[in-house]
Design a protein around this motif. Structure first.
Motif, PDB file in Angstrom:
ATOM      1  N   GLY A   1       0.806  -1.199   0.000  1.00 59.97           N
ATOM      2  CA  GLY A   1       0.000   0.000   0.000  1.00 59.97           C
ATOM      3  C   GLY A   1       0.851   1.266   0.000  1.00 59.97           C
ATOM      4  N   ASP A   2       2.060   1.215   0.565  1.00 65.19           N
ATOM      5  CA  ASP A   2       2.918   2.372   0.644  1.00 65.19           C
ATOM      6  C   ASP A   2       3.766   2.442  -0.623  1.00 65.19           C
ATOM      7  OD1 ASP A   2       4.333   4.532   1.384  1.00 65.19           O
ATOM      8  OD2 ASP A   2       5.548   3.515   2.906  1.00 65.19           O
ATOM      9  N   LEU A   3       3.538   3.450  -1.455  1.00 68.76           N
ATOM     10  CA  LEU A   3       4.306   3.611  -2.689  1.00 68.76           C
ATOM     11  C   LEU A   3       5.573   4.425  -2.473  1.00 68.76           C
ATOM     12  CD1 LEU A   3       1.435   4.292  -5.241  1.00 68.76           C
ATOM     13  CD2 LEU A   3       2.631   2.148  -4.797  1.00 68.76           C
ATOM     14  N   GLY A   4       5.785   4.971  -1.309  1.00 68.41           N
ATOM     15  CA  GLY A   4       7.008   5.706  -1.044  1.00 68.41           C
ATOM     16  C   GLY A   4       7.119   6.946  -1.905  1.00 68.41           C
ATOM     17  N   TRP A   5       8.226   7.080  -2.622  1.00 62.05           N
ATOM     18  CA  TRP A   5       8.488   8.271  -3.424  1.00 62.05           C
ATOM     19  C   TRP A   5       7.526   8.409  -4.601  1.00 62.05           C
ATOM     20  CZ3 TRP A   5       9.747   7.815  -8.605  1.00 62.05           C
ATOM     21  CH2 TRP A   5      10.090   6.552  -9.054  1.00 62.05           C
ATOM     22  N   MET A   6       6.794   7.373  -4.951  1.00 63.59           N
ATOM     23  CA  MET A   6       5.883   7.416  -6.090  1.00 63.59           C
ATOM     24  C   MET A   6       4.480   7.902  -5.720  1.00 63.59           C
ATOM     25  SD  MET A   6       6.865   3.908  -8.108  1.00 63.59           S
ATOM     26  CE  MET A   6       6.689   2.880  -6.656  1.00 63.59           C
ATOM     27  N   THR A   7       4.231   8.172  -4.438  1.00 59.12           N
ATOM     28  CA  THR A   7       2.868   8.495  -4.008  1.00 59.12           C
ATOM     29  C   THR A   7       2.316   9.726  -4.700  1.00 59.12           C
ATOM     30  OG1 THR A   7       3.358   7.509  -1.849  1.00 59.12           O
ATOM     31  CG2 THR A   7       1.430   8.940  -1.996  1.00 59.12           C
ATOM     32  N   GLY A   8       3.085  10.833  -4.684  1.00 62.60           N
ATOM     33  CA  GLY A   8       2.595  12.061  -5.300  1.00 62.60           C
ATOM     34  C   GLY A   8       2.413  11.944  -6.802  1.00 62.60           C
ATOM     35  N   ILE A   9       3.377  11.289  -7.470  1.00 60.72           N
ATOM     36  CA  ILE A   9       3.283  11.128  -8.927  1.00 60.72           C
ATOM     37  C   ILE A   9       2.097  10.249  -9.279  1.00 60.72           C
ATOM     38  CG2 ILE A   9       4.517  10.322 -10.966  1.00 60.72           C
ATOM     39  CD1 ILE A   9       7.122  10.906  -9.494  1.00 60.72           C
ATOM     40  N   TRP A  10       1.921   9.164  -8.526  1.00 60.88           N
ATOM     41  CA  TRP A  10       0.816   8.243  -8.794  1.00 60.88           C
ATOM     42  C   TRP A  10      -0.542   8.947  -8.590  1.00 60.88           C
ATOM     43  CZ3 TRP A  10       0.809   3.265 -10.617  1.00 60.88           C
ATOM     44  CH2 TRP A  10      -0.401   2.579 -10.553  1.00 60.88           C
ATOM     45  N   SER A  11      -0.640   9.726  -7.528  1.00 61.37           N
ATOM     46  CA  SER A  11      -1.914  10.420  -7.253  1.00 61.37           C
ATOM     47  C   SER A  11      -2.251  11.423  -8.346  1.00 61.37           C
ATOM     48  CB  SER A  11      -1.838  11.124  -5.895  1.00 61.37           C
ATOM     49  OG  SER A  11      -1.595  10.186  -4.864  1.00 61.37           O
ATOM     50  N   TYR A  12      -1.218  12.106  -8.871  1.00 62.73           N
ATOM     51  CA  TYR A  12      -1.479  13.102  -9.913  1.00 62.73           C
ATOM     52  C   TYR A  12      -1.858  12.435 -11.233  1.00 62.73           C
ATOM     53  CZ  TYR A  12      -0.581  16.626 -13.469  1.00 62.73           C
ATOM     54  OH  TYR A  12      -0.705  17.472 -14.553  1.00 62.73           O
ATOM     55  N   LEU A  13      -1.112  11.402 -11.630  1.00 66.30           N
ATOM     56  CA  LEU A  13      -1.388  10.751 -12.911  1.00 66.30           C
ATOM     57  C   LEU A  13      -2.670   9.931 -12.872  1.00 66.30           C
ATOM     58  CD1 LEU A  13       2.197   9.530 -13.911  1.00 66.30           C
ATOM     59  CD2 LEU A  13       0.984  11.563 -14.704  1.00 66.30           C
TER      60      LEU A  13
ATOM     61  N   GLU B   1      -5.343  10.237 -10.360  1.00 65.67           N
ATOM     62  CA  GLU B   1      -6.530  10.933  -9.874  1.00 65.67           C
ATOM     63  C   GLU B   1      -6.498  12.436 -10.109  1.00 65.67           C
ATOM     64  OE1 GLU B   1      -6.616   9.958  -5.798  1.00 65.67           O
ATOM     65  OE2 GLU B   1      -6.780   7.770  -6.118  1.00 65.67           O
ATOM     66  N   GLY B   2      -5.369  12.971 -10.587  1.00 63.91           N
ATOM     67  CA  GLY B   2      -5.273  14.407 -10.802  1.00 63.91           C
ATOM     68  C   GLY B   2      -5.084  15.204  -9.541  1.00 63.91           C
ATOM     69  N   THR B   3      -4.651  14.579  -8.441  1.00 65.92           N
ATOM     70  CA  THR B   3      -4.478  15.268  -7.165  1.00 65.92           C
ATOM     71  C   THR B   3      -3.133  15.978  -7.152  1.00 65.92           C
ATOM     72  OG1 THR B   3      -5.781  13.545  -6.089  1.00 65.92           O
ATOM     73  CG2 THR B   3      -4.475  14.993  -4.669  1.00 65.92           C
ATOM     74  N   LEU B   4      -3.113  17.255  -6.753  1.00 62.73           N
ATOM     75  CA  LEU B   4      -1.912  18.069  -6.697  1.00 62.73           C
ATOM     76  C   LEU B   4      -1.761  18.672  -5.306  1.00 62.73           C
ATOM     77  CD1 LEU B   4      -2.070  19.940 -10.122  1.00 62.73           C
ATOM     78  CD2 LEU B   4      -0.409  18.197  -9.451  1.00 62.73           C
ATOM     79  N   PRO B   5      -0.524  19.018  -4.912  1.00 60.44           N
ATOM     80  CA  PRO B   5      -0.330  19.687  -3.619  1.00 60.44           C
ATOM     81  C   PRO B   5      -0.986  21.061  -3.610  1.00 60.44           C
ATOM     82  CG  PRO B   5       1.740  18.773  -4.444  1.00 60.44           C
ATOM     83  CD  PRO B   5       0.752  18.675  -5.559  1.00 60.44           C
ATOM     84  N   GLU B   6      -1.299  21.565  -2.414  1.00 62.07           N
ATOM     85  CA  GLU B   6      -1.952  22.859  -2.283  1.00 62.07           C
ATOM     86  C   GLU B   6      -0.983  24.009  -2.542  1.00 62.07           C
ATOM     87  OE1 GLU B   6      -3.722  23.007   1.527  1.00 62.07           O
ATOM     88  OE2 GLU B   6      -5.184  21.396   1.124  1.00 62.07           O
ATOM     89  N   ASP B   7       0.282  23.823  -2.213  1.00 65.27           N
ATOM     90  CA  ASP B   7       1.266  24.869  -2.436  1.00 65.27           C
ATOM     91  C   ASP B   7       1.517  25.037  -3.938  1.00 65.27           C
ATOM     92  OD1 ASP B   7       3.193  26.816  -1.571  1.00 65.27           O
ATOM     93  OD2 ASP B   7       4.732  25.374  -2.199  1.00 65.27           O
ATOM     94  N   LYS B   8       1.585  26.280  -4.421  1.00 67.59           N
ATOM     95  CA  LYS B   8       1.737  26.534  -5.844  1.00 67.59           C
ATOM     96  C   LYS B   8       3.100  26.081  -6.355  1.00 67.59           C
ATOM     97  CE  LYS B   8      -1.472  30.444  -6.136  1.00 67.59           C
ATOM     98  NZ  LYS B   8      -1.637  31.875  -6.531  1.00 67.59           N
ATOM     99  N   ASP B   9       4.143  26.325  -5.557  1.00 70.68           N
ATOM    100  CA  ASP B   9       5.478  25.897  -5.988  1.00 70.68           C
ATOM    101  C   ASP B   9       5.557  24.369  -6.092  1.00 70.68           C
ATOM    102  OD1 ASP B   9       6.227  28.529  -6.061  1.00 70.68           O
ATOM    103  OD2 ASP B   9       7.082  28.506  -4.023  1.00 70.68           O
ATOM    104  N   GLU B  10       5.019  23.700  -5.084  1.00 67.82           N
ATOM    105  CA  GLU B  10       5.020  22.240  -5.127  1.00 67.82           C
ATOM    106  C   GLU B  10       4.125  21.727  -6.250  1.00 67.82           C
ATOM    107  OE1 GLU B  10       6.868  20.242  -3.436  1.00 67.82           O
ATOM    108  OE2 GLU B  10       7.818  21.825  -2.262  1.00 67.82           O
ATOM    109  N   ASP B  11       3.051  22.464  -6.518  1.00 71.17           N
ATOM    110  CA  ASP B  11       2.169  22.098  -7.621  1.00 71.17           C
ATOM    111  C   ASP B  11       2.923  22.102  -8.946  1.00 71.17           C
ATOM    112  OD1 ASP B  11       0.316  22.089  -9.734  1.00 71.17           O
ATOM    113  OD2 ASP B  11      -1.252  22.961  -8.483  1.00 71.17           O
ATOM    114  N   GLN B  12       3.686  23.184  -9.194  1.00 68.21           N
ATOM    115  CA  GLN B  12       4.437  23.286 -10.437  1.00 68.21           C
ATOM    116  C   GLN B  12       5.520  22.209 -10.530  1.00 68.21           C
ATOM    117  OE1 GLN B  12       3.593  25.189 -12.851  1.00 68.21           O
ATOM    118  NE2 GLN B  12       5.325  24.765 -14.240  1.00 68.21           N
ATOM    119  N   LYS B  13       6.201  21.964  -9.408  1.00 68.65           N
ATOM    120  CA  LYS B  13       7.246  20.928  -9.412  1.00 68.65           C
ATOM    121  C   LYS B  13       6.652  19.555  -9.697  1.00 68.65           C
ATOM    122  CE  LYS B  13      10.349  23.283  -6.181  1.00 68.65           C
ATOM    123  NZ  LYS B  13      11.024  23.213  -4.846  1.00 68.65           N
ATOM    124  N   MET B  14       5.485  19.268  -9.127  1.00 71.33           N
ATOM    125  CA  MET B  14       4.864  17.969  -9.344  1.00 71.33           C
ATOM    126  C   MET B  14       4.437  17.794 -10.802  1.00 71.33           C
ATOM    127  SD  MET B  14       4.114  15.066  -8.161  1.00 71.33           S
ATOM    128  CE  MET B  14       4.510  15.414  -6.440  1.00 71.33           C
TER     129      MET B  14
END
Length: 461
Positions: free
Chosen positions: A199-211, A213-226
């Motif tokens: 269940g724990d994807l580690g470093w892939m969690t944010g990338i997997w969520s964006y690709l 489900e389209g989920t992005l961080p709330e911070d704009k800088d982190e959003d752009q980096k993701m």
């Protein structure tokens, strides 16, 4: 107390006070009433056998436990398997049965010598599919407290052989249960390296969520980096892959899977205890990726005992490389003798090494005796018959190379012989460098099994 003594003295009765209870009496009492028998896990005996022919394939399993209880299982495979694969399928099914029944100590008998020797470490699994079966079986075996496997003749494994052919036998006075089952998929299908197992994807969690489900961080800088980082990745078949400019898709791994891949590439069947850069390149060529690939390879090599003990230590200052002007491949060869090594099978103690100066191709042959006849035979069979007649052969001044018979052999073929000077061995430095590589790799791989060096030689070359 004195009054009682006077009254009882006329009857010849003597009074004695009660003594204290000794500690030894209490210890004896506890020792007599403490149960001495402790139940230890009993050894279960497992018999497995497989059968594969044009009509179909199946497996027979017999598990003998305590209290004269025997469980017999007959498996029928609805998929195509070879004889070696069906033996592994029978073993895996038997291990699953033993684990379900709570067995902790298992003694396995099989008439497949190949499978038994591979699991014992004597043979190596060279086939890709058998390697996967080997790793799955080793993982299941590790879950038992004690496991032994031995090879038995087919005559002693008759009952399992009959069960594999949908027949059975029965011993008198034993309880028996026959379980018939059909497997529709191989046991390896759920053992493939898959990042979605945990269940724990580690470093892939944010990338997997964006690709996904389209989920992005709330911070704009982190959003752009993701967004920029996720553009280099893609999801194919519920798995995450990294895109490359000129390379194929690389499968992304979590930290536990990455540790397994690093260990297998460094010291597995195809491992060669290579350096950090070489090992990182091999991981990429194998089709895997994770962000800390290079640093993980470097850390693993620093913790590898064999690499640290037999590492290449530089004692001389660096100098400029020297050019070697050669006309064409296999134009010039260098030859040298290594040894004596610890005696191996058929008393192999020496190693005759030859290297091509143009292509850096190495040929080596273990020998029991280094004679002029053996050197001449090696030159003819390994060099001339495979690569053609060379123009030049560089050797040292060993008596096997400067013997008159070997000189006449080279002269008849028109090969120019260049023996090096005793005071300047750098003339044949190319083969000396090859010898150093071979010796370092042998030290890393052998450990205490020094007599196995001829078996490791092909994988090193």
């Amino acid at each position: 107390m004195i009054a009682w003594s006077v009254e009882l003295s006329e009857f010849g009765i003597q009074y004695e006070s009660h003594r204290p209870l000794k500690a030894q009496c209490l210890a004896d009492f506890v020792a007599e009433l403490t149960p001495t028998t402790t139940e230890e896990p009993q050894v279960w005996t497992l018999h497995v056998d497989g059968s594969s022919n044009s009509k179909g394939s199946g497996a027979g399993i017999i598990l003998e436990g305590p209290n004269q209880v025997t469980v017999e299982q007959s498996l029928k495979f609805s998929f195509k398997v070879t004889n070696n694969q069906v033996e592994y399928e029978a073993l895996l099914a038997g291990l699953r049965l033993a684990r379900d029944l709570g067995a902790r100590k298992v003694s396995c008998n099989s008439d497949s010598k190949l499978m038994v020797e591979q699991l014992s470490g004597t043979y190596q699994a060279k086939d890709t599919l058998l390697q996967r079966y080997f790793h799955v079986a080793s993982h299941q075996i590790s879950s038992f407290d004690e496991f032994t496997i031995q090879h038995v003749p087919r005559e002693q494994n008759t009952r399992a052989d009959l069960l594999s052919k949908l027949a059975s036998t029965k011993r008198p006075g034993q309880h028996r249960t026959i379980i018939q089952e059909t497997l529709h998929t191989p046991s390896l299908d759920d053992k493939i390296v898959n990042v979605r197992d945990n269940g724990d994807l580690g470093w892939m969690t944010g990338i997997w969520s964006y690709l996904k489900e389209g989920t992005l961080p709330e911070d704009k800088d982190e959003d752009q980096k993701m967004r920029m980082r996720s553009a280099k990745f893609a999801i194919v078949g519920d798995e995450l892959f990294k895109r490359g400019v000129s390379s194929p898709l690389l499968k992304c791994l979590t930290v536990p899977r990455a540790a397994y891949v690093v260990e297998e590439i460094h010291r597995g069947i195809s491992g060669m205890h290579s350096g950090a850069r070489s090992m990182a390149s091999r991981v990429l060529r194998a089709g895997y990726y994770w962000p800390t690939l290079k640093s993980d390879c470097q850390d693993y090599i620093q913790k590898c005992k064999e690499c640290q003990q037999s590492g290449n230590t530089h004692r001389q200052p660096p100098e400029a490389l020297h050019h070697m002007m050669l006309s064409w491949p296999f134009f010039q060869w260098g030859m040298d003798i290594l040894g004596p090594f610890p005696p191996a099978k058929v008393q192999l103690k020496f190693l005759l090494v030859a290297i091509n100066y143009f292509t850096k191709w190495i040929e080596a042959c273990p020998l029991a005796k280094i004679t002029t006849k053996n050197v001449q035979k090696f030159t003819w069979r390994i060099i001339i018959c495979r690569f053609g007649i060379p123009h030049t052969l560089v050797t040292n001044n060993d008596r096997q190379f400067i013997a008159q018979g070997f000189e006449d052999f080279l002269r008849k073929l028109g090969i120019k012989h260049l023996p090096t000077s005793v005071e300047h061995p750098q003339t044949n430095g190319q083969v000396e460098a090859a010898n150093k590589v071979i010796l370092l790799e042998l030290k890393k791989r052998l450990g205490n099994a020094k007599g196995q060096w001829p078996n490791e030689l092909p994988s090193i070359l």
